[in-house]
Design a protein around this motif. Structure first.
Motif, PDB file in Angstrom:
ATOM      1  N   ILE A 201       0.879  -1.179   0.000  1.00  0.00           N
ATOM      2  CA  ILE A 201       0.000   0.000   0.000  1.00  0.00           C
ATOM      3  C   ILE A 201       0.912   1.222   0.000  1.00  0.00           C
ATOM      4  O   ILE A 201       1.711   1.417   0.917  1.00  0.00           O
ATOM      5  CB  ILE A 201      -0.936  -0.026   1.228  1.00  0.00           C
ATOM      6  CG1 ILE A 201      -1.793  -1.307   1.161  1.00  0.00           C
ATOM      7  CG2 ILE A 201      -1.835   1.221   1.254  1.00  0.00           C
ATOM      8  CD1 ILE A 201      -2.686  -1.543   2.321  1.00  0.00           C
ATOM      9  N   GLY A 202       0.817   2.011  -1.055  1.00  0.00           N
ATOM     10  CA  GLY A 202       1.772   3.095  -1.253  1.00  0.00           C
ATOM     11  C   GLY A 202       1.280   4.449  -0.792  1.00  0.00           C
ATOM     12  O   GLY A 202       0.079   4.742  -0.814  1.00  0.00           O
ATOM     13  N   ILE A 203       2.234   5.256  -0.355  1.00  0.00           N
ATOM     14  CA  ILE A 203       1.982   6.683  -0.102  1.00  0.00           C
ATOM     15  C   ILE A 203       3.257   7.383  -0.556  1.00  0.00           C
ATOM     16  O   ILE A 203       4.328   7.190   0.028  1.00  0.00           O
ATOM     17  CB  ILE A 203       1.593   6.967   1.371  1.00  0.00           C
ATOM     18  CG1 ILE A 203       1.482   8.481   1.615  1.00  0.00           C
ATOM     19  CG2 ILE A 203       2.498   6.294   2.387  1.00  0.00           C
ATOM     20  CD1 ILE A 203       0.713   8.863   2.879  1.00  0.00           C
ATOM     21  N   GLY A 204       3.158   8.105  -1.659  1.00  0.00           N
ATOM     22  CA  GLY A 204       4.359   8.671  -2.250  1.00  0.00           C
ATOM     23  C   GLY A 204       5.254   7.572  -2.792  1.00  0.00           C
ATOM     24  O   GLY A 204       6.485   7.668  -2.705  1.00  0.00           O
ATOM     25  N   ALA A 205       4.659   6.524  -3.357  1.00  0.00           N
ATOM     26  CA  ALA A 205       5.434   5.386  -3.867  1.00  0.00           C
ATOM     27  C   ALA A 205       4.924   4.960  -5.248  1.00  0.00           C
ATOM     28  O   ALA A 205       5.124   3.805  -5.658  1.00  0.00           O
ATOM     29  CB  ALA A 205       5.370   4.228  -2.871  1.00  0.00           C
ATOM     30  N   GLY A 206       4.263   5.849  -5.960  1.00  0.00           N
ATOM     31  CA  GLY A 206       3.823   5.559  -7.331  1.00  0.00           C
ATOM     32  C   GLY A 206       2.563   4.724  -7.401  1.00  0.00           C
ATOM     33  O   GLY A 206       1.997   4.331  -6.374  1.00  0.00           O
ATOM     34  N   ASN A 207       2.149   4.436  -8.646  1.00  0.00           N
ATOM     35  CA  ASN A 207       0.846   3.766  -8.811  1.00  0.00           C
ATOM     36  C   ASN A 207       0.928   2.267  -9.094  1.00  0.00           C
ATOM     37  O   ASN A 207      -0.075   1.651  -9.439  1.00  0.00           O
ATOM     38  CB  ASN A 207       0.000   4.477  -9.883  1.00  0.00           C
ATOM     39  CG  ASN A 207       0.621   4.360 -11.262  1.00  0.00           C
ATOM     40  OD1 ASN A 207       1.606   3.662 -11.432  1.00  0.00           O
ATOM     41  ND2 ASN A 207       0.047   5.048 -12.230  1.00  0.00           N
ATOM     42  N   ALA A 208       2.126   1.673  -8.930  1.00  0.00           N
ATOM     43  CA  ALA A 208       2.214   0.234  -9.172  1.00  0.00           C
ATOM     44  C   ALA A 208       1.916  -0.571  -7.899  1.00  0.00           C
ATOM     45  O   ALA A 208       1.802  -1.797  -7.949  1.00  0.00           O
ATOM     46  CB  ALA A 208       3.594  -0.125  -9.699  1.00  0.00           C
ATOM     47  N   CYS A 209       1.791   0.123  -6.775  1.00  0.00           N
ATOM     48  CA  CYS A 209       1.481  -0.577  -5.518  1.00  0.00           C
ATOM     49  C   CYS A 209       0.088  -1.203  -5.627  1.00  0.00           C
ATOM     50  O   CYS A 209      -0.732  -0.799  -6.451  1.00  0.00           O
ATOM     51  CB  CYS A 209       1.517   0.396  -4.344  1.00  0.00           C
ATOM     52  SG  CYS A 209       3.158   1.061  -4.031  1.00  0.00           S
ATOM     53  N   ASP A 210      -0.169  -2.180  -4.734  1.00  0.00           N
ATOM     54  CA  ASP A 210      -1.476  -2.851  -4.762  1.00  0.00           C
ATOM     55  C   ASP A 210      -2.587  -1.961  -4.214  1.00  0.00           C
ATOM     56  O   ASP A 210      -3.768  -2.265  -4.376  1.00  0.00           O
ATOM     57  CB  ASP A 210      -1.414  -4.148  -3.947  1.00  0.00           C
ATOM     58  CG  ASP A 210      -0.390  -5.119  -4.522  1.00  0.00           C
ATOM     59  OD1 ASP A 210      -0.485  -5.414  -5.729  1.00  0.00           O
ATOM     60  OD2 ASP A 210       0.510  -5.556  -3.774  1.00  0.00           O
ATOM     61  N   GLY A 211      -2.217  -0.891  -3.535  1.00  0.00           N
ATOM     62  CA  GLY A 211      -3.216   0.032  -3.001  1.00  0.00           C
ATOM     63  C   GLY A 211      -2.570   1.362  -2.677  1.00  0.00           C
ATOM     64  O   GLY A 211      -1.355   1.534  -2.844  1.00  0.00           O
ATOM     65  N   GLN A 212      -3.375   2.288  -2.224  1.00  0.00           N
ATOM     66  CA  GLN A 212      -2.890   3.625  -1.874  1.00  0.00           C
ATOM     67  C   GLN A 212      -3.455   4.021  -0.521  1.00  0.00           C
ATOM     68  O   GLN A 212      -4.556   3.612  -0.155  1.00  0.00           O
ATOM     69  CB  GLN A 212      -3.334   4.667  -2.919  1.00  0.00           C
ATOM     70  CG  GLN A 212      -2.762   4.449  -4.304  1.00  0.00           C
ATOM     71  CD  GLN A 212      -1.249   4.661  -4.374  1.00  0.00           C
ATOM     72  OE1 GLN A 212      -0.681   5.533  -3.710  1.00  0.00           O
ATOM     73  NE2 GLN A 212      -0.582   3.859  -5.192  1.00  0.00           N
ATOM     74  N   VAL A 213      -2.692   4.853   0.204  1.00  0.00           N
ATOM     75  CA  VAL A 213      -3.186   5.440   1.452  1.00  0.00           C
ATOM     76  C   VAL A 213      -2.843   6.921   1.459  1.00  0.00           C
ATOM     77  O   VAL A 213      -1.798   7.319   0.955  1.00  0.00           O
ATOM     78  CB  VAL A 213      -2.593   4.722   2.705  1.00  0.00           C
ATOM     79  CG1 VAL A 213      -1.084   4.688   2.708  1.00  0.00           C
ATOM     80  CG2 VAL A 213      -3.101   5.367   3.999  1.00  0.00           C
ATOM     81  N   LEU A 214      -3.762   7.717   1.990  1.00  0.00           N
ATOM     82  CA  LEU A 214      -3.501   9.147   2.192  1.00  0.00           C
ATOM     83  C   LEU A 214      -4.059   9.559   3.547  1.00  0.00           C
ATOM     84  O   LEU A 214      -4.986   8.928   4.073  1.00  0.00           O
ATOM     85  CB  LEU A 214      -4.177   9.993   1.098  1.00  0.00           C
ATOM     86  CG  LEU A 214      -3.499  10.029  -0.292  1.00  0.00           C
ATOM     87  CD1 LEU A 214      -4.378  10.773  -1.295  1.00  0.00           C
ATOM     88  CD2 LEU A 214      -2.105  10.661  -0.238  1.00  0.00           C
ATOM     89  N   VAL A 215      -3.487  10.617   4.084  1.00  0.00           N
ATOM     90  CA  VAL A 215      -4.019  11.229   5.308  1.00  0.00           C
ATOM     91  C   VAL A 215      -5.229  12.068   4.885  1.00  0.00           C
ATOM     92  O   VAL A 215      -5.134  12.885   3.969  1.00  0.00           O
ATOM     93  CB  VAL A 215      -2.935  12.116   5.967  1.00  0.00           C
ATOM     94  CG1 VAL A 215      -3.511  12.963   7.094  1.00  0.00           C
ATOM     95  CG2 VAL A 215      -1.782  11.244   6.474  1.00  0.00           C
TER      96      VAL A 215
END
Ligand code: KIV
Length: 279
Positions: A201-215
């Motif tokens: 799960i990425g945050i500032g890690a590009g869009n190839a991650c399996d998911g995204q997280v934001l504050v």
């Protein structure tokens, strides 16, 4: 449907991106949950966005338990991940298991998150052995801000990139159910995502991650001042709040608020008798 470690794994396997947002209170958690976000992270970022500290280091177990419990009361379906605060898992494996247990028993978390790779593999294994799912966190791990000399992108040199890949494999082997990749180059996050069987799960890690997280304060435009490059603002709630508050101030000062619509009434006879009694 309740999100679980199994549904998150299935999402990775099916290429269905995982969504995660932070929340720290019951009301916000309920709104995020109603939108169908897969995971809610009760991040120790609460130290900065809720309590006004400069970084996450002062956050305590009491802070995390209280806010995790509030989020648990508001969210029905999201998988709730609670951050283990600085110094709640580094001192000993026993203390790590005990504190992880508090976040589940008192806070109602479905999983805990802790920062680090090889150096916390023992803690991850022990917490998982106590039947508590663990989300790992690699890259720009905010609790290491003093070691990094600031909130700086990690994994840019070959040496650091190799260590990150090794750490990712180690935490998976130790039993982590997912890993947050923060502040690392997109290509490195992509390589780690391909190598792991658990979701990234990425945050500032590009869009190839399996998911995204934001504050959530960042992505909804509540954060005052500058936000990092990776933050996309999906709404301007801060401005909407200011507009509403300014209107309230001017209507209160002019007497326009509260109008009849917002006012309780009483039978005139009651008032007459009340005044008569008084007189
Ligand atoms: O504390 C937090 O909100 C986090 C995210 C930034 C991943 O750890």
């Amino acid at each position: 449907m309740k999100n679980t470690v199994l549904t998150l794994l299935q999402q990775k396997q099916n290429g269905d991106k995982i969504t995660m947002l932070t929340a720290y209170d019951c009301t916000t958690a309920a709104i995020i949950d109603e939108c169908g976000v897969n995971c809610i992270l009760v991040g120790d970022s609460l130290g900065m966005v809720m309590l006004g500290y400069e970084n996450t280091l002062p956050v305590t177990m009491e802070d995390m338990v209280r806010h995790t419990a509030a989020v648990s009361r508001g969210a029905k379906n999201a998988f709730i991940v609670a951050d283990m605060p600085f110094m709640s898992y580094q001192v000993s494996i026993e203390q790590a298991v005990e504190n992880a247990g508090r976040l589940v028993k008192e806070g109602g978390a479905n999983a805990v998150k802790l920062e680090g790779g090889a150096e916390v593999a023992g803690q991850i294994r022990a917490i998982v052995n106590a039947s508590i799912p663990v989300v790992a966190h690699l890259g720009l791990t905010p609790q290491s801000v003093n070691v990094f000399g600031g909130f700086k992108v990690q994994g840019k040199s070959l040496e650091k990139a190799v260590k990150l890949v090794k750490d990712a494999l180690l935490i998976q082997e130790a039993g982590a159910c997912a890993v947050v990749l923060e502040g690392i180059p997109a290509r490195l996050a992509e390589i780690i995502t391909e190598k792991l069987t658990i979701p990234t799960i990425g945050i500032g890690a590009g869009n190839a991650c399996d998911g995204q997280v934001l504050v959530y304060q960042d992505m909804l435009g509540l954060t005052r001042g500058a936000t990092p490059k990776f933050v996309k603002r999906y709404a301007e709630i801060g401005e909407a709040m200011k507009q509403g508050i300014n209107t309230y101030i001017s209507e209160t000062k002019s007497g326009e608020f509260p109008s009849q619509e917002y006012t309780y009434t009483v039978d005139e006879q009651v008032i007459k008798e009340l005044l008569g009694e008084e007189g």
